[in-house]
Design a protein around this motif. Structure first.
Motif, PDB file in Angstrom:
ATOM      1  N   THR A   9       0.842  -1.195   0.000  1.00 43.50           N
ATOM      2  CA  THR A   9       0.000   0.000   0.000  1.00 43.50           C
ATOM      3  C   THR A   9       0.879   1.248   0.000  1.00 43.50           C
ATOM      4  O   THR A   9       1.806   1.362   0.808  1.00 43.50           O
TER       5      THR A   9
ATOM      6  N   ASN B 151       1.780   5.102   0.586  1.00 46.73           N
ATOM      7  CA  ASN B 151       1.418   6.274   1.369  1.00 46.73           C
ATOM      8  C   ASN B 151       2.120   7.508   0.802  1.00 46.73           C
ATOM      9  O   ASN B 151       2.854   7.423  -0.186  1.00 46.73           O
TER      10      ASN B 151
ATOM     11  N   ASP C 161      -3.059   4.186   0.274  1.00 49.02           N
ATOM     12  CA  ASP C 161      -3.525   4.054   1.647  1.00 49.02           C
ATOM     13  C   ASP C 161      -5.018   4.426   1.700  1.00 49.02           C
ATOM     14  O   ASP C 161      -5.442   5.370   1.027  1.00 49.02           O
TER      15      ASP C 161
ATOM     16  N   ALA D  88      -5.852   8.025   1.884  1.00 46.66           N
ATOM     17  CA  ALA D  88      -5.171   8.878   0.896  1.00 46.66           C
ATOM     18  C   ALA D  88      -6.000  10.117   0.571  1.00 46.66           C
ATOM     19  O   ALA D  88      -7.232  10.108   0.642  1.00 46.66           O
TER      20      ALA D  88
END
Length: 253
Positions: free
Chosen positions: A22, A24, A201, A204
């Protein structure tokens, strides 16, 4: 319904490692995209390509000014055309010559799909009104006609145009990020389509989406300048540079 149509084909992101973890904000900011990278033109056709792109940017700047979301919609509607046009023309030529393409077609179609996913993302955020949609459709139609003709006449110049177009895209998205950081554009939550496509994420934001899109545009910039250079050198087959045996496909396509 045929069984193959019951299996959804999800669009694949540009980077192979996108779905491995994932992403970020820190991950996206750490990508080395070269935001100021520029290919210096060394031929008359390259200079004309750069002039055409710079000239096209002026009315865009005048019309959209700091409306970066709407500017992004216009940009992606245009940017999604070259990959599809190039893939189609190279597909037809591959059929006519009855030999493999050298591995370009898949890359070009992937680029077109990626740009279309950019557009789908911005449509979730910007919601352009009817007259803006009409203007965008008109510009896209004109660009499609001109670019198709250019690609048939000089694919090398066409890819150079796209390379310079993507340079401008990277610049525009860098300014977009600056507007968000300055608080002039609200850093809203990222749309679900963006979170799923780039494996972002769950928390986000819009800024993360712009970072992801900018990274894609940087890849397209480098790829199209490279394609133009390969045509100039007369070495179009990508298989020639695959030094690792494991990288080479078993079947040339």
């Amino acid at each position: 319904m045929p069984c193959e149509l019951r299996i959804p084909r999800n669009p694949a992101p540009m980077r192979e490692d996108t779905m491995e973890h994932t992403w970020n904000t820190k991950d996206l900011e750490s990508l080395d995209i070269g935001p100021t990278k520029h290919r210096v033109p060394d031929m008359i056709s390259d200079k004309l390509a750069l002039w055409a792109v710079k000239s096209a940017r002026k009315p865009t700047d005048l019309f959209f000014r700091n409306k970066y979301m709407h500017r992004s919609v216009m940009l992606e509607v245009v940017a999604a055309v070259p990959g599809m046009v190039g893939g189609l023309i190279r597909h037809i030529k591959s059929l006519q010559k009855m030999r493999h393409d050298g591995g370009w077609i898949g890359h070009l179609l992937h680029e077109a799909e990626n740009e279309r996913m950019h557009l789908m993302t911005w449509m979730e955020v910007s919601k352009p009104v009817l007259w803006e949609r009409a203007l965008i459709a008109t510009v896209q139609t004109g660009f499609f006609a001109v670019f198709s003709l250019l690609y048939m006449v000089s694919p090398r110049t066409a890819h150079r145009v796209v390379g310079y177009l993507e340079e401008e895209a990277v610049t525009s998205y860098t300014h977009f990020i600056g507007e968000i950081d300055a608080g002039r554009i609200e850093n809203v939550k990222a749309p679900e389509i963006a979170i799923a496509y780039w494996n972002l994420d769950p928390q986000a934001t819009l800024r993360d989406v712009v970072l992801a899109v900018r990274a894609d545009e940087a890849l397209h910039r480098d790829t199209n300048h490279h394609f133009s250079d390969r045509i100039k050198a007369g070495r179009e087959s990508l298989f020639e540079d695959m030094q690792n045996v494991d990288d080479k496909p078993h079947i040339r396509y």
